[in-house]
Design an enzyme around this catalytic site. Structure first.
Site, mmCIF file in Angstrom:
data_model
loop_
_atom_site.group_PDB
_atom_site.id
_atom_site.type_symbol
_atom_site.label_atom_id
_atom_site.label_comp_id
_atom_site.label_asym_id
_atom_site.label_seq_id
_atom_site.Cartn_x
_atom_site.Cartn_y
_atom_site.Cartn_z
ATOM 1 N N GLU A 9 -3.177 0.614 -3.675
ATOM 2 C CA GLU A 9 -2.464 -0.658 -3.537
ATOM 3 C C GLU A 9 -1.724 -0.936 -4.853
ATOM 4 O O GLU A 9 -2.239 -0.638 -5.930
ATOM 5 C CB GLU A 9 -3.439 -1.809 -3.259
ATOM 6 C CG GLU A 9 -4.171 -1.710 -1.941
ATOM 7 C CD GLU A 9 -3.354 -2.158 -0.733
ATOM 8 O OE1 GLU A 9 -2.237 -2.664 -0.920
ATOM 9 O OE2 GLU A 9 -3.849 -1.983 0.401
ATOM 10 N N CYS A 67 0.840 -1.210 0.000
ATOM 11 C CA CYS A 67 0.000 0.000 0.000
ATOM 12 C C CYS A 67 0.869 1.252 0.000
ATOM 13 O O CYS A 67 0.381 2.350 -0.211
ATOM 14 C CB CYS A 67 -0.951 0.005 1.189
ATOM 15 S SG CYS A 67 -0.107 0.006 2.769
#
Length: 433
Positions: A426, A380
């Site tokens: 992400e 992330c």
């Protein structure tokens, strides 16, 4: 542009928490895609600088990148997508210390205020409603909030979790200071009554948890979550699985987006009936369990004990019999686990670490295990320790660092947006060797 009908602090908070809120979603995706491309370009240039590494692959080039960069996958839900929100308690813009919301300002600057969240685009109405009623409760309570630990006070943060079925779990945190067990029992009873029979009943909570906490964050092991009423777990339907989620188990905060993310991981993993799937930092085990029917065995490793119990429950409930989950630090469990599986069977590894990245011993173990030919890395925030992880996976063998196995090649990258209105995204990376 959205209009704000309240204090200018609301707009300032939106700019801090959701800095892209003024852009159309299409424009947000363009910004994120370009940001991910720059991160990958920087990463590849690091790897190229390492002596003797050939990062050219047989896949088509995508604008000066050696790896194939796919288009960004958008979130199916753009507003109110969070299934978990953490609300702080502190002084509001009007000076009231019993304000529940998000922080604006800096501790260093001494100008922190707590601003209500009901105008933020990523927070569901239900979360803001529970926060609002917790604020009403605090303002009725004779007990002071705990703003700074050593200055006393009791009431602290609120966590709200919801699922697609509209069920709501709330977790209230209190600093016990020097309260007796009897006094604590009294406070639990008061907060319970407020949410069952008092004004808070409007929230229609499925469960209410209480945690005594003398630290910024306490795990269940450090200070158990105590169920005051309702269901002990929240459940979610994802990728044809019914998933159980404990109060402190990690679960992606955008459920619809998580489904896109996990599908992407599954496609890149390329598992088959001869493959062992190794799911490192597996949380509630969703990635591994969603692929269990396509693989010979799923092995999951997770630090949070409750999350592992959830994964085992989910496996049993869904009739999955080829999974095994281990509780503890990946750096302690993984080396021994890989040794026990060195029988020539191919292993596909999936890693989804926290922002701090993987422990160097985990990278060593992956790198030195010949059976792992394919690795899917979910990040992330690809910076700092995570960047170091990728470099150590791809660098030439280095006996001094105990990186002895053949290096991995970064082959594909897929950005998946789970966080509309924020710059976060992400990034799913496929490595092979």
């Amino acid at each position: 542009m959205n209009s704000f009908n309240s204090h200018p602090n609301c707009e300032r908070l939106a700019d801090v928490v959701t800095p892209l809120w003024r852009l159309s979603y299409e424009e947000q995706l363009k910004v994120k895609f370009e940001a991910q491309k720059k991160i990958l370009q920087r990463l590849e240039s690091y790897i190229q600088m390492l002596n003797g590494v050939d990062v050219t692959t047989a896949v088509p080039k995508s604008e000066r990148l050696s790896c194939l960069l796919h288009p960004i996958i958008p979130s199916p839900v753009i507003n109110g997508y969070r299934n978990k929100s953490t609300f702080s308690v502190n002084r509001g813009p009007d000076g009231n210390p019993k304000t529940v919301g998000y922080y604006l300002g800096t501790w260093r600057g001494g100008n922190i205020v707590c601003v209500q969240s009901n105008h933020l685009k990523n927070i569901p109405e239900k979360h803001s409603q529970v926060a609002q009623y917790y604020e009403i409760f605090l303002r009725q309570s004779p007990m002071e909030p705990c703003l700074v630990f050593h200055e006393g006070g009791y009431w602290r943060e609120l966590i709200v979790r919801t699922n697609s079925q509209g069920h709501t779990m709330a977790i209230i945190t209190l600093h016990p200071q020097k309260l007796s067990q009897e006094e604590l029992r009294g406070q639990k009873e008061i907060v319970k009554e407020f949410f069952i029979k008092g004004p808070g009943a409007a929230c229609d909570l499925t469960s209410l948890y209480f945690q005594e906490s003398t630290m910024t964050r306490c795990s269940h092991q450090q200070s158990p979550f105590e169920l005051l009423f309702g269901e002990p777990y929240i459940f979610e339907e994802l990728l044809s699985l019914k998933i159980r989620i404990s109060p402190d188990a990690f679960f992606q905060i955008n459920t619809a987006g998580a489904e896109m993310l996990y599908r992407t991981v599954g496609e890149l993993a390329g598992v088959n009936s001869d493959t062992i799937l190794l799911d490192i930092c597996c949380g509630t085990g969703v990635i591994g369990l969603s692929l269990a029917q396509h693989t010979s065995q799923v092995l999951g490793i997770e630090l949070v004990e409750q999350a592992v119990e959830d994964a085992r429950w989910t496996a049993a409930y869904n009739g999955i019999t080829n999974s095994e989950f281990h509780t503890g630090r990946a750096e302690k469990i993984l080396p021994g686990l890989l040794k026990s599986k060195e029988d020539g069977q191919s292993i596909v590894a999936v890693v989804n670490p926290a922002r701090a990245g993987l422990h160097y011993k985990v990278v060593q173990a992956i790198r030195n295990c010949r059976a792992i030919r394919r690795l899917v890395f979910v990040s992330c925030k690809l910076h700092g320790e995570t960047t170091r992880n990728v470099i150590e996976l791809c660098c030439p063998p280095n006996p001094a660092k105990k990186l002895l196995g053949e290096p991995f090649l970064l082959q594909q990258a897929v950005p998946v947006d789970l966080f509309p209105h924020t710059p976060h995204c992400e990034l799913v990376l496929l490595f092979s060797r």
